[in-house]
Design an enzyme around this catalytic site. Structure first.
Site, PDB file in Angstrom:
ATOM      1  CD  GLU A   1      -3.291  -1.153   2.265  1.00  0.00           C
ATOM      2  OE1 GLU A   1      -2.951  -0.202   2.745  1.00  0.00           O
ATOM      3  OE2 GLU A   1      -4.470  -1.999   1.568  1.00  0.00           O
TER       4      GLU A   1
ATOM      5  CD  GLU B   1      -3.973  -5.754   2.241  1.00  0.00           C
ATOM      6  OE1 GLU B   1      -4.591  -5.588   2.828  1.00  0.00           O
ATOM      7  OE2 GLU B   1      -2.687  -6.060   2.516  1.00  0.00           O
TER       8      GLU B   1
HETATM    9  C1  BGP Z   1      -4.640  -3.281   4.553  1.00  0.00           C
HETATM   10  C2  BGP Z   1      -2.944  -3.351   4.990  1.00  0.00           C
HETATM   11  C3  BGP Z   1      -3.619  -4.469   6.040  1.00  0.00           C
HETATM   12  C4  BGP Z   1      -4.717  -4.645   6.755  1.00  0.00           C
HETATM   13  C5  BGP Z   1      -5.987  -4.356   6.143  1.00  0.00           C
HETATM   14  C6  BGP Z   1      -6.726  -4.646   6.161  1.00  0.00           C
HETATM   15  O1  BGP Z   1      -4.704  -1.576   4.424  1.00  0.00           O
HETATM   16  O2  BGP Z   1      -2.477  -3.553   3.664  1.00  0.00           O
HETATM   17  O3  BGP Z   1      -1.967  -4.466   6.839  1.00  0.00           O
HETATM   18  O4  BGP Z   1      -5.012  -4.699   7.743  1.00  0.00           O
HETATM   19  O5  BGP Z   1      -5.439  -3.418   5.496  1.00  0.00           O
HETATM   20  O6  BGP Z   1      -6.891  -2.849   7.793  1.00  0.00           O
HETATM   21  P1  BGP Z   1      -7.468  -3.076   8.623  1.00  0.00           P
HETATM   22  O7  BGP Z   1      -6.912  -4.342   9.321  1.00  0.00           O
HETATM   23  O8  BGP Z   1      -7.271  -2.091   9.322  1.00  0.00           O
HETATM   24  O9  BGP Z   1      -9.168  -4.144   9.350  1.00  0.00           O
END
Ligand code: BGP
Length: 491
Positions: free
Chosen positions: A203, A385
């Site tokens: 990201e 993701e």
């Molecule tokens: C993205 C990241 C992850 C992950 C995901 C979900 O931004 O790459 O590391 O955590 O989001 O977000 P969160 O854990 O804040 O719900």
């Protein structure tokens, strides 16, 4: 049109070291910039614990996207009365065999994980890597290969050895480029024989302050200079990786949240074009190998005077273009004239429902995003993701009936299949976030669960860490064994 996907499609899951691995003080690991982040919640943001020279403790918000600037003379400290989730996370460090077996049980043929930079180079500045750190990832990779799972490695998931953050202001310093390239070279030497797919950064467009990028002020000049240095580091690494591993393929991961215009009013439409460029800026530079013309306007908007570049950078960016575009997709956003820039929350969308954390649920937005990226960059894409953070109620055996997760995934996977089968977007694979429950990045809590597998642990780290497959585990296994064809079935 059948939902079945092309042969060879990669199905799997994704995790990040500091949210999943733990083993904080084991195997010679150094301290990472994430280790000072406390737990938190939606209503009480997690924060870094930092100390001023006069002993005052300050708590800069570290929870999401644009963190508060951290004063130059503040030093991170661990406080006895705080809980730091990255230290234990959900202890993949000691559960990797069990977890990889569970992933293999669903039929995964790919697993995306990140390597902790400070496990390989504890301060980032050593000449030689930490052998115990390399051994841990060797064991993990060998375990995956045993089950026929392709590793997809994130070289840097939002973090760095804290020493580099403190001494050089992280990615603001050009010397960190060399530290990163040295680190990546070691990874290629050690794991390149078994690993074909690599992501240089996670990201990168959602650069966050101290912690993820080590930069104390993650806005304006500092932020965009850090980004430029990361672009150069990535491009150098891609070029080196191609030379060292001829079959390798490289991506960087971008956080994609299509910013729809809130209305068809021309001012809102134009604002949405500019808001989307907040993301395209990153994909264009790294996917096409040069700065787009609109960069001048974008940088001015962020009060950036001039980026410091070396004469060779233009050539480096050109030679180190990405092979595929990887992205995370959780939600879309909605924007209108007058909204703040890079405001992921944005205006609300009356057509969409939201998760308990206020993230709009928009499966068609995934198909939209896949098409947009491919139309623009014309390179294969990889969804690395996607998933739903939800509050799971486990029974006395740890079993969760997570029909809401099944619904979310079914709708998103169907939209993905349509983008591939109907719109002909070339897509390498899909790695769901996150197959085993882990710590939330934005809030630091366990309560926000994503997994197919429940982990018995609460927000403060209490629990047995026992792993129990949820209802969605069996459902996903069926989707994978039919290569997506079962998405046509009713539940
Ligand atoms: C993205 C990241 C992850 C992950 C995901 C979900 O931004 O790459 O590391 O955590 O989001 O977000 P969160 O854990 O804040 O719900």
């Amino acid at each position: 049109m059948s939902k079945e996907l092309p042969k060879g499609f990669l199905w799997g899951g994704a995790t990040a070291d500091f949210q999943y691995e733990g083993g904080f003080e084991e195997g010679g690991r150094g301290i990472s910039s994430h280790d000072y982040e406390t737990d938190g919640s939606k209503d009480h943001p997690r924060h870094h614990t930092m100390k001023m020279p006069d002993g005052t403790i300050i708590e800069p918000n570290s929870s999401f996207i644009l963190a508060d600037p951290v004063p130059k003379d503040a030093q991170p400290v661990f406080l006895d009365d705080q809980y730091y989730p990255s230290h234990k996370a959900v202890d993949f460090y000691h559960h990797y065999k069990e977890d990889i077996k569970l992933m293999a049980g669903m039929g995964f043929n790919v697993y995306r994980f990140s390597i902790s930079w400070s496990r390989i180079f504890p301060t980032g500045e050593e000449e030689q890597p930490n052998k115990a750190g390399l051994k841990f990832y060797d064991d993990v990779i060998n375990e995956m290969v045993k089950y026929g799972m392709e590793p997809l490695i994130t070289i840097c998931h939002d973090e760095m050895p804290v020493n580099l953050a403190l001494k050089y202001d992280g990615w603001n310093s050009r010397r960190v480029i060399d530290d990163y390239v040295k680190y990546a070279k070691v990874l290629f030497e050690h794991f390149g024989d078994r690993c074909k797919y690599w992501l240089t950064f996670n990201e990168i467009n959602a650069v966050r302050g101290f912690g993820p990028t080590g930069v104390r002020n993650s806005q304006g000049q500092d932020r965009y200079q850090a980004d430029h240095n990361m672009f150069v580091a990535s491009a150098k690494t891609v070029k080196m990786g191609h030379e060292m591993m001829p079959n390798s393929q490289f991506g960087t991961m971008f956080a994609m949240s299509a910013a729809y215009a809130a209305t068809c009013k021309p001012e809102d439409m134009f604002h949405s074009l500019q808001e989307n460029r907040e993301n395209w800026y990153f994909i264009d530079v790294m996917g096409r190998g040069y700065y787009p013309k609109y960069a001048d306007e974008l940088l001015q908007r962020h009060n950036v005077e001039k980026l410091q570049m070396e004469p060779e950078d233009t050539q480096i960016l050109k030679e180190g273009q990405l092979d595929f575009i990887a992205f995370s997709y959780y939600r879309s956003s909605t924007t209108k004239a007058g909204d703040e820039w890079f405001n992921v929350g944005g205006s609300s969308n009356p057509y969409l429902k939201e998760t308990p954390w206020g993230w709009p649920v928009d499966p068609l937005g995934l198909r939209y995003t896949m098409n947009e990226i491919y139309d623009r960059i014309q390179k294969p894409i990889f969804i690395v993701e996607n998933g739903m953070g939800a509050i799971d109620q486990a029974d006395e055996n740890g079993y969760v009936e997570d029909d809401y997760r099944i619904d979310y995934l079914k709708d998103h996977l169907s939209a993905m299949s349509d983008a591939i089968n109907i719109d002909h977007v070339p897509c390498l694979g899909y790695t769901m976030w996150a197959p085993i429950d882990l710590v939330s990045l934005s809030t630091g809590e366990m309560k926000k669960r994503y997994g197919f597998v429940y982990v018995d642990m609460d927000d403060k780290g209490n629990g047995t860490l026992k792993r129990t497959p949820k209802k969605s585990y069996k459902w996903m296994k069926h989707i994978i064994e039919t290569n997506g064809a079962a998405l046509d079935e009713t539940n």
